[in-house]
Design a protein around this motif. Sequence first.
Motif, PDB file in Angstrom:
ATOM      1  N   THR A 121       0.711  -1.146   0.006  1.00 53.78           N
ATOM      2  CA  THR A 121      -0.008   0.112   0.086  1.00 53.78           C
ATOM      3  C   THR A 121       0.889   1.242  -0.101  1.00 53.78           C
ATOM      4  N   GLY A 122       0.248   2.253  -0.354  1.00 54.38           N
ATOM      5  CA  GLY A 122       0.888   3.538  -0.165  1.00 54.38           C
ATOM      6  C   GLY A 122       0.894   4.367   0.968  1.00 54.38           C
ATOM      7  N   ALA A 123       0.478   5.262   0.995  1.00 58.55           N
ATOM      8  CA  ALA A 123       0.448   6.304   2.342  1.00 58.55           C
ATOM      9  C   ALA A 123      -0.916   5.969   2.821  1.00 58.55           C
ATOM     10  N   ASP A 124      -1.786   5.598   2.255  1.00 59.29           N
ATOM     11  CA  ASP A 124      -3.105   4.977   3.029  1.00 59.29           C
ATOM     12  C   ASP A 124      -3.365   3.421   2.170  1.00 59.29           C
ATOM     13  N   GLU A 125      -4.462   2.799   3.061  1.00 58.95           N
ATOM     14  CA  GLU A 125      -4.879   1.636   2.439  1.00 58.95           C
ATOM     15  C   GLU A 125      -5.772   1.540   1.214  1.00 58.95           C
ATOM     16  N   LEU A 126      -5.890   2.723   0.662  1.00 57.20           N
ATOM     17  CA  LEU A 126      -6.829   2.790  -0.304  1.00 57.20           C
ATOM     18  C   LEU A 126      -5.971   2.829  -1.705  1.00 57.20           C
ATOM     19  N   ASP A 127      -4.508   3.158  -1.530  1.00 63.56           N
ATOM     20  CA  ASP A 127      -3.711   2.927  -2.622  1.00 63.56           C
ATOM     21  C   ASP A 127      -2.964   1.437  -2.605  1.00 63.56           C
ATOM     22  N   TYR A 128      -3.976   0.723  -3.044  1.00 62.89           N
ATOM     23  CA  TYR A 128      -3.702  -0.934  -2.722  1.00 62.89           C
ATOM     24  C   TYR A 128      -2.979  -1.310  -4.172  1.00 62.89           C
ATOM     25  N   LYS A 129      -1.863  -2.030  -3.926  1.00 63.70           N
ATOM     26  CA  LYS A 129      -1.092  -2.492  -5.059  1.00 63.70           C
ATOM     27  C   LYS A 129      -0.648  -4.023  -4.971  1.00 63.70           C
ATOM     28  N   PRO A 130      -1.695  -4.965  -5.426  1.00 65.32           N
ATOM     29  CA  PRO A 130      -1.201  -6.344  -5.666  1.00 65.32           C
ATOM     30  C   PRO A 130      -0.047  -6.625  -6.657  1.00 65.32           C
ATOM     31  N   ASP A 131       0.770  -7.819  -5.797  1.00 68.49           N
ATOM     32  CA  ASP A 131       1.884  -8.126  -7.036  1.00 68.49           C
ATOM     33  C   ASP A 131       1.324  -9.129  -8.158  1.00 68.49           C
TER      34      ASP A 131
END
Length: 448
Positions: A121-131
Amino acid sequence: MDFLGILQMEVLGKLLKKAPFVEMLSFQVQFVINLSVDFSTGDDPRPIFQLQKEYNAPGKSPPLCAEFYTGWLTHWGENIASTGADFTAAALDKILSLKGSAVLYMAHGGTNFGFYNGANTGADELDYKPDLTSYDYDAPIRESGDVDNAKFKASKYGPLMNVVFISALRGVVKRHSAASLPSVPSNTEKRGYGPIQLQKTESLFDLIDKIDPIGVVESENPTSMESVGQMFGFLLYTSGYAAKDQGSNLFIPNVHDRAQVFISCPSEDNGGRPTYVENMGRVNYGSHLFDQKGILSPVYLDGNVLKSWKIVAIPFQNLNEVLDIKPIKEIAHSRINKTLALTNIKNTEEVSIEPALYAGRFLVDETKDTFISFSGWGKGIAFVNEFNIGRFWPSTGPQCNLYVPAPVLRHGENNLVIFELESPNSELVVHSVDHPDFTCRSSSSSML
């Protein structure tokens, strides 16, 4: 406290200068024998190794980079990560020139088979980035074991403008090693087994209709995936509502990680609103490690909370595993086997945009590593001989092909099952090819 003698604590070199962290580190160091460090590839290791010595006993601080990053991971929707061979080799040379040591991360790339890809994730959990499914990592030994690349094997040295030119990790190790290195192995042999024709076996909603009610969880409000005893895969949530001619507005404030909402044909008074939620990978680093999956909030329809939910767990791990939660798996498996028993597989149905199972067969005369290309497909997971080879999502990219190691295959007839979440290839065909491909990327792709 002898057991603490084998304990080694890792810290990020760039964080050592932060006072609160150093205070915590001072407290912890009394319990360890050796403190190691890691830092960004290319950083000057001298001041970091010097600081490392301050937190170890005199004479007991061998300079050690606990994670030397040979490449980097890639998330869905990004370009495939790549770092230069010369840059990486030069960074390793700096460490070894100081009589330091380094643990290569990764020395050998790998594959996130099944649902075991992670996420960030980025600064918050909304910036979710799956591998991605692939964890090739641009490592010197690739996902499939190949070493025929500049980062691994080049070993030429020579002065260039009074600078030593280093061209590969193997060359650096050879330069700093008193022992001779073993010979370079050859790449693993790959095979492409050609096109694989598939047939739609059943839609997800047809499967749901066949579930024994004992496999359905009923709850006033949506519950998380963990609450129904499931860690990976999918959940199907269903709730009824009073249909309106002019339509309605649906709002789900908090869902992890990706939801597809379907509207069933309304009866005389009520319609159904199935919501299919996918766990796309658990966060494995940072401040959002408490990463529950599913619908994690009330669901609102025209501002009113929807109640009375039915929840079905759909684990879809390896199809040959015995699971505690298995109503969907049992039904899907029996239907797949029935389809694969057909003597001729033909596409007899129109392609529909809904989650569905597709199955096909292909022949293997000699078992070698291969890759399945999902060009033209939407998003989903795939099984070869009941083994979950991972997620595909070519419309978002960059990964187009999934790696299938030779031990997964068998001589003769092999089975392929695809669970497509969106829209399948119009011809219901995939291809077995002899190479990876990380060039898929739709100009309109989205993580939604």
